[in-house]
Design an enzyme around this catalytic site. Sequence first.
Site, PDB file in Angstrom:
ATOM      1  N   ASP A  56       0.921  -1.404  -0.038  1.00 18.45           N
ATOM      2  CA  ASP A  56       0.046  -0.025   0.114  1.00 18.45           C
ATOM      3  C   ASP A  56       1.007   1.354  -0.131  1.00 18.45           C
ATOM      4  OD1 ASP A  56      -1.589   2.148   0.462  1.00 18.45           O
ATOM      5  OD2 ASP A  56      -2.635   1.273   2.216  1.00 18.45           O
ATOM      6  N   VAL A  57       0.659   2.080  -1.102  1.00 20.89           N
ATOM      7  CA  VAL A  57       1.856   3.132  -1.268  1.00 20.89           C
ATOM      8  C   VAL A  57       1.614   4.100  -0.138  1.00 20.89           C
ATOM      9  CG1 VAL A  57       2.159   2.996  -3.657  1.00 20.89           C
ATOM     10  CG2 VAL A  57       0.416   4.438  -2.865  1.00 20.89           C
ATOM     11  N   TYR A 149      -8.522  14.944  -7.088  1.00 17.01           N
ATOM     12  CA  TYR A 149      -7.518  14.371  -8.290  1.00 17.01           C
ATOM     13  C   TYR A 149      -6.591  15.485  -8.680  1.00 17.01           C
ATOM     14  CZ  TYR A 149      -5.953  11.354 -12.087  1.00 17.01           C
ATOM     15  OH  TYR A 149      -5.367  10.970 -12.833  1.00 17.01           O
ATOM     16  N   LYS A 153      -2.613  15.881  -8.257  1.00 20.71           N
ATOM     17  CA  LYS A 153      -1.602  15.599  -9.429  1.00 20.71           C
ATOM     18  C   LYS A 153      -0.835  17.205  -9.681  1.00 20.71           C
ATOM     19  CE  LYS A 153      -2.731  11.574 -10.468  1.00 20.71           C
ATOM     20  NZ  LYS A 153      -1.647  10.628 -10.405  1.00 20.71           N
TER      21      LYS A 153
HETATM   22  N1  LIG Z   1      -5.910   6.359 -17.419  1.00 19.44           N
HETATM   23  C1  LIG Z   1      -5.922   7.617 -17.599  1.00 19.44           C
HETATM   24  O1  LIG Z   1      -6.538   8.357 -18.524  1.00 19.44           O
HETATM   25  C2  LIG Z   1      -5.017   8.356 -16.713  1.00 19.44           C
HETATM   26  C3  LIG Z   1      -4.945   9.798 -17.080  1.00 19.44           C
HETATM   27  C4  LIG Z   1      -3.676  10.618 -16.314  1.00 19.44           C
HETATM   28  C5  LIG Z   1      -3.014  10.022 -15.221  1.00 19.44           C
HETATM   29  N2  LIG Z   1      -3.432   8.825 -14.919  1.00 19.44           N
HETATM   30  C6  LIG Z   1      -2.555   8.282 -13.708  1.00 19.44           C
HETATM   31  O2  LIG Z   1      -2.102   6.951 -14.148  1.00 19.44           O
HETATM   32  C7  LIG Z   1      -1.863   6.139 -13.068  1.00 19.44           C
HETATM   33  C8  LIG Z   1      -2.238   4.852 -13.146  1.00 19.44           C
HETATM   34  O3  LIG Z   1      -3.684   4.770 -13.487  1.00 19.44           O
HETATM   35  P1  LIG Z   1      -4.370   3.606 -14.423  1.00 19.44           P
HETATM   36  O4  LIG Z   1      -5.199   4.380 -15.392  1.00 19.44           O
HETATM   37  O5  LIG Z   1      -3.390   2.501 -14.816  1.00 19.44           O
HETATM   38  O6  LIG Z   1      -5.318   3.222 -13.160  1.00 19.44           O
HETATM   39  P2  LIG Z   1      -5.632   1.511 -12.798  1.00 19.44           P
HETATM   40  O7  LIG Z   1      -6.943   1.883 -11.827  1.00 19.44           O
HETATM   41  O8  LIG Z   1      -5.736   0.648 -13.884  1.00 19.44           O
HETATM   42  O9  LIG Z   1      -4.287   1.289 -11.849  1.00 19.44           O
HETATM   43  C9  LIG Z   1      -4.083   1.728 -10.737  1.00 19.44           C
HETATM   44  C10 LIG Z   1      -3.600   0.764  -9.990  1.00 19.44           C
HETATM   45  O10 LIG Z   1      -3.182   1.544  -8.326  1.00 19.44           O
HETATM   46  C11 LIG Z   1      -3.557   0.564  -7.457  1.00 19.44           C
HETATM   47  N3  LIG Z   1      -3.832   1.167  -6.114  1.00 19.44           N
HETATM   48  C12 LIG Z   1      -4.644   1.723  -5.912  1.00 19.44           C
HETATM   49  N4  LIG Z   1      -4.620   2.262  -4.443  1.00 19.44           N
HETATM   50  C13 LIG Z   1      -3.286   1.669  -4.171  1.00 19.44           C
HETATM   51  C14 LIG Z   1      -2.592   1.981  -2.897  1.00 19.44           C
HETATM   52  N5  LIG Z   1      -2.835   2.484  -1.866  1.00 19.44           N
HETATM   53  N6  LIG Z   1      -1.233   1.387  -2.905  1.00 19.44           N
HETATM   54  C15 LIG Z   1      -0.817   0.656  -4.044  1.00 19.44           C
HETATM   55  N7  LIG Z   1      -1.467   0.401  -5.370  1.00 19.44           N
HETATM   56  C16 LIG Z   1      -2.785   1.195  -5.309  1.00 19.44           C
HETATM   57  C17 LIG Z   1      -4.842  -0.079  -8.013  1.00 19.44           C
HETATM   58  O11 LIG Z   1      -5.196  -1.351  -7.332  1.00 19.44           O
HETATM   59  C18 LIG Z   1      -4.623  -0.266  -9.421  1.00 19.44           C
HETATM   60  O12 LIG Z   1      -4.188  -1.473  -9.751  1.00 19.44           O
HETATM   61  C19 LIG Z   1      -2.508   6.934 -11.832  1.00 19.44           C
HETATM   62  O13 LIG Z   1      -1.755   7.481 -11.259  1.00 19.44           O
HETATM   63  C20 LIG Z   1      -3.332   7.702 -12.611  1.00 19.44           C
HETATM   64  O14 LIG Z   1      -3.902   8.830 -11.523  1.00 19.44           O
HETATM   65  C21 LIG Z   1      -4.094   8.008 -15.658  1.00 19.44           C
END
Ligand SMILES: NC(=O)c1ccc[n+]([C@@H]2O[C@H](COP(=O)([O-])OP(=O)(O)OC[C@H]3O[C@@H](n4cnc5c(N)ncnc54)[C@H](O)[C@@H]3O)[C@@H](O)[C@H]2O)c1
Length: 245
Positions: A56-57, A149, A153
């Site tokens: 857990d981060v 969010y 960010k």
């Molecule tokens: N998908 C998009 O369009 C998008 C756009 C901009 C930024 N992001 C960022 O990219 C990153 C990855 O997002 P994604 O789209 O792959 O989402 P995702 O939900 O597919 O993956 C996120 C992962 O983080 C894990 N997670 C959540 N809480 C956690 C915790 N406390 N400790 C450890 N792991 C935890 C989840 O279980 C999940 O597997 C995130 O930081 C997100 O904000 C995504």
Amino acid sequence: MSRLDGKIAIVTGASGGIGRATAETFAEEGAIVYATDVTEPSPGFADARIRFFKHDVASAEAWDQLVVEAIARCGRIDILVNNAGIGGSMAPVTDENLESWDRVIAVNLTGPFLGMRAVLPHMRERKTGSVINVSSIWGNAAVAFGAAYHATKGAVRQLTKHAAVVCGPDNVRVNSVHPGVVATPPVLVAQSPEATSVILGASALGRMAQPVELARAMLFLASDDSGFMTGSELVVDGGYLAKGS
Ligand SMILES: NC(=O)c1ccc[n+]([C@@H]2O[C@H](COP(=O)([O-])OP(=O)(O)OC[C@H]3O[C@@H](n4cnc5c(N)ncnc54)[C@H](O)[C@@H]3O)[C@@H](O)[C@H]2O)c1
């Protein structure tokens, strides 16, 4: 020779879309990867160079355990990708509830802080390392939903620049990545199709990214190809910020 041959990497949130693609891309390029998440990867990782670690981060203790394990088994950590992130309620500032706000701050902002606090001393001692913090286009621009969010960010973007200044003299680089719309569950499942199509309509390429397109940007920042980059923000958004409306 592969671009990350012999490197030891940690990728958080690696059971999700972008994190999984990043862990797999790094392993294909020769790295040993600690792929961490609160949930088990499904399916499990096929590449033997990827080790799943439940983590857990938002927990300082969990970071200590991960770093002790990685240093004991591999002797060092070369790359840290602070990728784990959540959207929370995605409510606007006027409607946000404190419980969701606190959790988003804990995962999206305290997580990267704890990760850097745990890993950077080892990198600085060895005078080498690359940290990549995953921000968002919502760290640079705004829409009318997702108060917490946006706050996290934007803060990650600036924390990255601070860490780059602190660690530059020790040859440790810290950069942020700013994805646009990526085809992962938060977009494909949680976000309304209407919101997605408005954002895509305001971007130059007019389509979502695939997770591997973000992984390749992370690979660039992780590798020596970006050796003179630190404190920078790599925007990977299909031209959303360029178009701006
Ligand atoms: N998908 C998009 O369009 C998008 C756009 C901009 C930024 N992001 C960022 O990219 C990153 C990855 O997002 P994604 O789209 O792959 O989402 P995702 O939900 O597919 O993956 C996120 C992962 O983080 C894990 N997670 C959540 N809480 C956690 C915790 N406390 N400790 C450890 N792991 C935890 C989840 O279980 C999940 O597997 C995130 O930081 C997100 O904000 C995504």
